[in-house]
Motif scaffolding. Structure first.
Motif, PDB file in Angstrom:
ATOM      1  N   GLN A   6       0.832  -1.200   0.000  1.00  0.00           N
ATOM      2  CA  GLN A   6       0.000   0.000   0.000  1.00  0.00           C
ATOM      3  C   GLN A   6       0.871   1.256   0.000  1.00  0.00           C
ATOM      4  OE1 GLN A   6      -2.501   0.012   3.437  1.00  0.00           O
ATOM      5  NE2 GLN A   6      -3.409   1.982   2.948  1.00  0.00           N
ATOM      6  N   VAL A   7       0.464   2.227  -0.780  1.00  0.00           N
ATOM      7  CA  VAL A   7       1.155   3.524  -0.773  1.00  0.00           C
ATOM      8  C   VAL A   7       0.366   4.449   0.148  1.00  0.00           C
ATOM      9  CG1 VAL A   7       1.887   5.500  -2.155  1.00  0.00           C
ATOM     10  CG2 VAL A   7       2.017   3.187  -3.122  1.00  0.00           C
ATOM     11  N   PHE A   8       1.010   4.927   1.205  1.00  0.00           N
ATOM     12  CA  PHE A   8       0.330   5.788   2.174  1.00  0.00           C
ATOM     13  C   PHE A   8       0.298   7.237   1.682  1.00  0.00           C
ATOM     14  CE2 PHE A   8       2.505   2.549   4.978  1.00  0.00           C
ATOM     15  CZ  PHE A   8       1.364   1.782   5.160  1.00  0.00           C
ATOM     16  N   GLN A   9      -0.677   7.943   2.197  1.00  0.00           N
ATOM     17  CA  GLN A   9      -0.787   9.354   1.831  1.00  0.00           C
ATOM     18  C   GLN A   9       0.374  10.157   2.441  1.00  0.00           C
ATOM     19  OE1 GLN A   9      -4.445  11.209   3.049  1.00  0.00           O
ATOM     20  NE2 GLN A   9      -3.875  13.165   2.141  1.00  0.00           N
ATOM     21  N   LEU A  18       5.552  13.846   5.900  1.00  0.00           N
ATOM     22  CA  LEU A  18       5.004  13.226   7.117  1.00  0.00           C
ATOM     23  C   LEU A  18       4.014  12.156   6.651  1.00  0.00           C
ATOM     24  CD1 LEU A  18       3.727  15.132  10.251  1.00  0.00           C
ATOM     25  CD2 LEU A  18       2.368  13.291   9.274  1.00  0.00           C
ATOM     26  N   VAL A  19       4.088  11.003   7.285  1.00  0.00           N
ATOM     27  CA  VAL A  19       3.135   9.917   6.996  1.00  0.00           C
ATOM     28  C   VAL A  19       2.414   9.583   8.295  1.00  0.00           C
ATOM     29  CG1 VAL A  19       2.877   7.502   6.277  1.00  0.00           C
ATOM     30  CG2 VAL A  19       4.558   8.951   5.142  1.00  0.00           C
ATOM     31  N   ALA A  20       1.091   9.536   8.254  1.00  0.00           N
ATOM     32  CA  ALA A  20       0.298   9.218   9.450  1.00  0.00           C
ATOM     33  C   ALA A  20      -0.435   7.897   9.221  1.00  0.00           C
ATOM     34  CB  ALA A  20      -0.702  10.336   9.724  1.00  0.00           C
ATOM     35  N   LEU A  21      -0.388   7.014  10.212  1.00  0.00           N
ATOM     36  CA  LEU A  21      -1.024   5.704  10.086  1.00  0.00           C
ATOM     37  C   LEU A  21      -1.964   5.486  11.261  1.00  0.00           C
ATOM     38  CD1 LEU A  21       2.192   3.711   9.153  1.00  0.00           C
ATOM     39  CD2 LEU A  21       0.494   4.670   7.597  1.00  0.00           C
ATOM     40  N   ILE A  59       7.125  -1.697   7.057  1.00  0.00           N
ATOM     41  CA  ILE A  59       7.475  -0.458   6.355  1.00  0.00           C
ATOM     42  C   ILE A  59       8.985  -0.244   6.503  1.00  0.00           C
ATOM     43  CG2 ILE A  59       7.007   2.016   6.139  1.00  0.00           C
ATOM     44  CD1 ILE A  59       4.490   1.457   7.962  1.00  0.00           C
ATOM     45  N   CYS A  60       9.681  -0.174   5.394  1.00  0.00           N
ATOM     46  CA  CYS A  60      11.120   0.102   5.472  1.00  0.00           C
ATOM     47  C   CYS A  60      11.266   1.623   5.479  1.00  0.00           C
ATOM     48  CB  CYS A  60      11.863  -0.548   4.303  1.00  0.00           C
ATOM     49  SG  CYS A  60      13.620  -0.630   4.616  1.00  0.00           S
ATOM     50  N   ILE A  61      11.318   2.194   6.667  1.00  0.00           N
ATOM     51  CA  ILE A  61      11.254   3.663   6.775  1.00  0.00           C
ATOM     52  C   ILE A  61      12.594   4.328   6.443  1.00  0.00           C
ATOM     53  CG2 ILE A  61       9.275   3.808   8.360  1.00  0.00           C
ATOM     54  CD1 ILE A  61      11.267   4.147  10.645  1.00  0.00           C
ATOM     55  N   LEU A  80      11.295  -3.517  -0.509  1.00  0.00           N
ATOM     56  CA  LEU A  80      10.785  -2.356   0.235  1.00  0.00           C
ATOM     57  C   LEU A  80      11.892  -1.306   0.322  1.00  0.00           C
ATOM     58  CD1 LEU A  80       8.862  -3.908   3.275  1.00  0.00           C
ATOM     59  CD2 LEU A  80       7.920  -3.039   1.125  1.00  0.00           C
ATOM     60  N   GLU A  81      11.571  -0.110  -0.111  1.00  0.00           N
ATOM     61  CA  GLU A  81      12.606   0.944  -0.126  1.00  0.00           C
ATOM     62  C   GLU A  81      12.022   2.333   0.089  1.00  0.00           C
ATOM     63  OE1 GLU A  81      14.295   1.897  -3.902  1.00  0.00           O
ATOM     64  OE2 GLU A  81      12.469   1.383  -4.964  1.00  0.00           O
ATOM     65  N   LYS A  82      10.695   2.389   0.294  1.00  0.00           N
ATOM     66  CA  LYS A  82      10.088   3.711   0.410  1.00  0.00           C
ATOM     67  C   LYS A  82       9.414   3.862   1.782  1.00  0.00           C
ATOM     68  CE  LYS A  82       9.579   4.732  -4.418  1.00  0.00           C
ATOM     69  NZ  LYS A  82       9.925   3.506  -5.124  1.00  0.00           N
ATOM     70  N   PRO A  83       9.663   4.975   2.464  1.00  0.00           N
ATOM     71  CA  PRO A  83       9.081   5.136   3.801  1.00  0.00           C
ATOM     72  C   PRO A  83       7.574   5.348   3.790  1.00  0.00           C
ATOM     73  CG  PRO A  83      10.347   7.080   3.164  1.00  0.00           C
ATOM     74  CD  PRO A  83      10.558   6.072   2.085  1.00  0.00           C
ATOM     75  N   TYR A  84       7.001   5.475   2.599  1.00  0.00           N
ATOM     76  CA  TYR A  84       5.549   5.672   2.492  1.00  0.00           C
ATOM     77  C   TYR A  84       4.852   4.458   1.876  1.00  0.00           C
ATOM     78  CZ  TYR A  84       7.162   7.058  -2.142  1.00  0.00           C
ATOM     79  OH  TYR A  84       7.792   7.066  -3.357  1.00  0.00           O
ATOM     80  N   GLU A  85       5.532   3.302   1.911  1.00  0.00           N
ATOM     81  CA  GLU A  85       4.913   2.079   1.389  1.00  0.00           C
ATOM     82  C   GLU A  85       4.865   1.011   2.472  1.00  0.00           C
ATOM     83  OE1 GLU A  85       5.857   1.932  -3.377  1.00  0.00           O
ATOM     84  OE2 GLU A  85       6.952   0.610  -2.028  1.00  0.00           O
ATOM     85  N   GLY A  86       3.722   0.372   2.621  1.00  0.00           N
ATOM     86  CA  GLY A  86       3.586  -0.677   3.631  1.00  0.00           C
ATOM     87  C   GLY A  86       3.215  -2.003   2.981  1.00  0.00           C
ATOM     88  N   LEU A  87       3.819  -3.069   3.489  1.00  0.00           N
ATOM     89  CA  LEU A  87       3.510  -4.414   2.993  1.00  0.00           C
ATOM     90  C   LEU A  87       2.686  -5.137   4.057  1.00  0.00           C
ATOM     91  CD1 LEU A  87       4.000  -6.736   0.915  1.00  0.00           C
ATOM     92  CD2 LEU A  87       5.997  -7.346   2.307  1.00  0.00           C
ATOM     93  N   TYR A  88       1.470  -5.514   3.692  1.00  0.00           N
ATOM     94  CA  TYR A  88       0.613  -6.251   4.619  1.00  0.00           C
ATOM     95  C   TYR A  88       0.999  -7.734   4.573  1.00  0.00           C
ATOM     96  CZ  TYR A  88      -3.499  -8.598   6.461  1.00  0.00           C
ATOM     97  OH  TYR A  88      -4.325  -9.417   7.189  1.00  0.00           O
TER      98      TYR A  88
END
Ligand code: T46
Length: 137
Positions: A6-9, A18-21, A59-61, A80-88
């Motif tokens: 998932q790509v976070f906002q 800033l990324v909020a989860l 998330i690889c922050i 994983l290489e982006k701080p705004y991407e999460g792997l479920y």
């Protein structure tokens, strides 16, 4: 196997990003535990187990790493290489984390508290477990 990456906002402005989860929003479960892995040495493979119930978002922050997911029938490797991407990663998935860059920080949001009895650390036991789940479906 369906991989949910998932790509976070991003809430960026001239100051930076800033990324909020939040649980049940970006993260599809109640977050009971947070942990992170860093300073991983060259050539190390972490994980090598599955969970009976635990769900997680990885998330690889900072830096990068690879995650091998295996549902007992199919294997996939996710970079994983982006701080705004999460792997479920759902339960009943064998996972291995490897190829960590020296600066990698892997953040994990988990649906359960730490519970040693939730781990399946033997691969043959994992295969039997996935078969038993498929039979009961
Ligand atoms: C997973 C992958 C992605 C604790 O005391 N509390 C904790 O919450 C965790 C995660 C670990 N520990 C202790 C247990 C071990 O003595 O920390 C030590 C290292 O844990 P482990 O070998 O399980 O670390 P990884 O990186 O192989 O696996 C971890 C998680 O355990 C696992 O749930 O899915 O990251």
């Amino acid at each position: 196997m369906k991989v949910i990456k998932q790509v976070f906002q991003l809430h960026g402005d001239e100051r930076g990003q800033l990324v909020a989860l939040e649980e049940f929003k970006e993260i599809p479960f109640r977050i009971k535990r947070v942990y992170y892995v860093y300073n991983t040495q060259k050539g190390v493979i972490r994980g090598c187990h599955a969970h009976k119930f635990l769900q997680q978002v990885l998330i690889c922050i900072h830096g990068s790493c690879k995650i091998r997911l295996d549902n007992g029938q199919e294997k996939r490797v996710i970079f994983l290489e982006k701080p705004y991407e999460g792997l479920y990663v759902s339960n009943a998935i064998w996972r291995e984390m490897f190829d960590f860059s020296p600066d990698a920080v892997l953040l994990v949001l988990a649906s359960e508290l730490y519970d040693e009895s939730d781990y399946i650390k033997n691969y043959d036991e994992f295969l039997d477990y996935t078969k038993s789940l498929n039979l009961s479906e």
